[in-house]
Scaffold this motif. Structure first.
Motif, PDB file in Angstrom:
ATOM      1  N   GLN A 133       0.038  10.878  -4.023  1.00 36.40           N
ATOM      2  CA  GLN A 133       0.468  10.936  -2.610  1.00 36.40           C
ATOM      3  C   GLN A 133      -0.689  11.284  -1.673  1.00 36.40           C
ATOM      4  O   GLN A 133      -0.584  11.102  -0.468  1.00 36.40           O
ATOM      5  N   GLN A 247       0.237   2.029  -7.227  1.00 36.45           N
ATOM      6  CA  GLN A 247       1.701   2.039  -7.111  1.00 36.45           C
ATOM      7  C   GLN A 247       2.352   2.440  -8.425  1.00 36.45           C
ATOM      8  O   GLN A 247       3.360   3.143  -8.437  1.00 36.45           O
ATOM      9  N   GLY A 250       2.661   5.938  -8.538  1.00 37.18           N
ATOM     10  CA  GLY A 250       3.577   6.500  -7.549  1.00 37.18           C
ATOM     11  C   GLY A 250       3.037   6.499  -6.126  1.00 37.18           C
ATOM     12  O   GLY A 250       3.690   7.004  -5.219  1.00 37.18           O
TER      13      GLY A 250
END
Ligand code: NAG
Ligand code: NAG
Ligand code: NAG
Length: 557
Positions: A133, A247, A250
């Motif tokens: 993230q 991806q 995540g």
């Protein structure tokens, strides 16, 4: 007759004198710049001798300082993959021959889609921040491309030759990386992540100092980029593979983010330090904090005697107080494209600086609120510095990073690229994020210009330690009478985000005791990752110094 003789004698004497002068001059000019790390034409100071040599060979083949810097950076991505790489970003300050100083800022930016409550994940202390993230859009190769277009002389692919070979054939794990890989916290993180594919042996024990580490997948990607340009990374197959892997881990970064990445090119900010001019990168880079600390210290007029037995505690006390104010004011550094009210101008305001100086008392220190009423951001480590000066006088100071050690620990198996966790730099320094925004940074590649016209190209690595490492090196060299090597070698004092003062092992105990007596709280930091690499043009020689703490060594010719 007598007169004629006299004339003859005079002519002879004159000729002899001229001849003697010529011999003297010739000896002087042919005298090599013989002391260690002193070179005649050009020099590169990278984190490792290997990469300084790669840069030096590029310069000798006719490359410019920019060519040399790009090759040395690509090499560093292989030798110190925990610090920087093509999955990261940089800030580069360039001074052209005629004195124009330009900053190329190609740090990572916030992707279009990002985790909405991302800042809630921020740690509140000095901690590694792992996870996909935190990945920002990498700017590294678009930046090299822009620099090379403007200042390069050798073909783009030439700059990749040696780094690709090193990645493919492997390099011995340098002692600095070996030490990092043996730290318990890093060890378990690497073993339990995809990084193990490159840093573990077959039985999943970690590589040690001197073991050969190879990056076949990265070599493949770099070879394709060498042949097809940066587009291969931003729009081609590498982009597809990278997005696929991110991806799968995540992350949200997508093809549009890569395709739309833009390098920012701007004028450097110039700050006078007495008769010396310092050129720094504007916000959101950390140049302003460096300048703020130096301006405060300049006003105290320290001299080489400031390190004498009876004065040294006060010297460090004043320095620490200046850094505490810099810490308190760090929140003022943010991306001007997305924040209309950045306080960076205030930090450069002479009246404000004079005011802050009056708030520093020789009698003792103060509680944190005295320095600011905002929470200071957490600290971190990482980063890499390359300083280059070429024979034509082109000067390059480049600071590059994937942020924390091994970024956020996300490795892309398809491309061999380690991804940054640059968005963690927003922690403690922002309340909201915008797509395209750059996080604030400590990175401060600087170029100093003395009154005589001589140059000092300097910058540092070590995350939050950058500002203090570069500031103390400059103070030591400019005002305390130390040589460039002594200035860089001298131990630093690191004031962390909690305003605790941390000293490296072996620091003068009497100073530590004196500072405690003035009320400073001493921290327990175990590892110091500060690194300063610098190149300075002296009268006829170029002196280059790489930090011994990362076992670095400069090179030149
Ligand atoms: C340096 O940059 C300035 C401004 O872009 C330009 O006018 C000048 O020609 C450049 N000098 C060299 C030697 O390229
Ligand atoms: C893994 O192998 C290395 C030698 O290649 C050895 O030194 C080490 O002890 C082994 N580790 C484990 C956990 O078996
Ligand atoms: C420091 O302490 C001395 C003696 O107590 C006092 O006279 C002086 O004003 C103090 N200085 C500052 C800047 O607080």
């Amino acid at each position: 007759m007598d007169k004629y003789k006299w004339c003859c004698c005079l002519t002879c004497a004159l000729l002899c004198t001229v001849a003697l002068l010529c011999v003297c001059l010739a000896t002087l000019l042919s005298q090599p710049c013989s002391s260690a790390n002193s070179f005649r034409h050009a020099a590169v100071a990278a984190d490792s001798l290997l990469c300084s040599q790669v840069g030096r060979r590029v310069l000798q083949q006719g490359g410019t300082a920019v060519d040399g810097a790009i090759a040395a950076l690509l090499c560093t991505a292989v030798v110190f993959p925990q610090s920087m790489g093509i999955g990261g970003g940089s800030v580069v300050t360039v001074r052209n021959k005629t004195g124009k100083v330009t900053v190329y800022n190609f740090r990572e930016t916030v992707p279009q889609k990002f985790k909405s409550n991302l800042l809630d994940d921020c740690p509140d202390s000095f901690k590694h921040t792992p996870g996909s993230q935190w990945i920002g859009v990498p700017g590294e190769l678009r930046g090299y491309e822009a620099l090379h277009k403007q200042y390069g002389r050798l073909p783009w692919s030439k700059l990749f030759e040696e780094p690709v070979r090193l990645a493919r054939e492997g390099v011995p794990v340098p002692p600095h990386l070996g030490k990092i890989l043996s730290m318990p916290s890093v060890k378990s993180r690497v073993q339990h992540s995809s990084l193990c594919q490159v840093f573990c042996k077959s039985n999943s024990s970690l590589l040690k100092t001197g073991d050969i580490m190879k990056f076949p997948q990265l070599a493949e990607s770099m070879q394709i980029i060498a042949e097809n340009g940066a587009d291969a990374f931003y729009t081609g197959q590498i982009a597809l593979d990278l997005v696929h892997d991110i991806q799968a881990a995540g992350g949200t970064l997508d093809m549009d983010d890569l395709r739309s990445y833009k390098v920012r090119v701007m004028d450097a900010w110039t700050v006078p330090l007495g008769e010396t001019l310092m050129h720094i990168p504007p916000p959101p880079a950390g140049g302003v904090l460096l300048a703020f600390i130096l301006k405060i210290m300049q006003g105290f007029s320290f001299t080489p005697h400031s390190l004498d037995e009876d004065q040294k505690i006060q010297f460090y006390h004043h320095y620490i107080e200046a850094v505490k104010f810099a810490n308190g004011l760090r929140r003022n550094i943010c991306d001007p494209f997305f924040n209309s009210h950045t306080g960076a101008d205030l930090l450069m305001d002479p009246a404000f600086i004079d005011h802050i100086r009056t708030m520093i008392s020789p009698n003792g220190t103060n509680p944190p609120s005295y320095y600011s009423d905002v929470r200071a951001p957490p600290d971190h480590t990482g980063t890499s510095q390359v300083s280059v000066l070429d024979k034509d006088g082109l000067a390059v100071s480049a600071t590059s990073t994937i942020n924390h050690l091994f970024g956020g620990g996300v490795y892309s198996p398809r491309t061999g690229i380690i991804l940054n966790n640059e968005l963690a730099d927003f922690c403690g320094r922002a309340n909201t994020l915008n797509p395209g925004e750059q996080p604030p940074s400590s990175m401060t590649p600087a170029i100093l210009e003395y009154k005589s016209g001589r140059l000092l190209v300097i910058g540092g690595a070590g995350g939050s330690m950058i500002t203090t490492a570069v500031a103390l090196s400059v103070i030591n060299h400019l005002w305390l009478g130390m040589s460039l090597k002594e200035a860089i070698d001298a131990p630093i004092v690191f004031v962390d985000s909690k305003n605790k003062v941390n000293f490296p092992p072996g620091f003068d105990q009497s100073v530590i005791d004196g500072l405690r007596a003035l009320g400073h709280e001493v921290g327990q930091m175990e590892y110091f990752f500060n690194v300063v690499n610098a190149v300075e043009k002296e009268d006829r020689c170029i002196v280059a110094e790489s930090d011994a703490r990362k076992k670095g060594m400069a090179d030149g010719y």
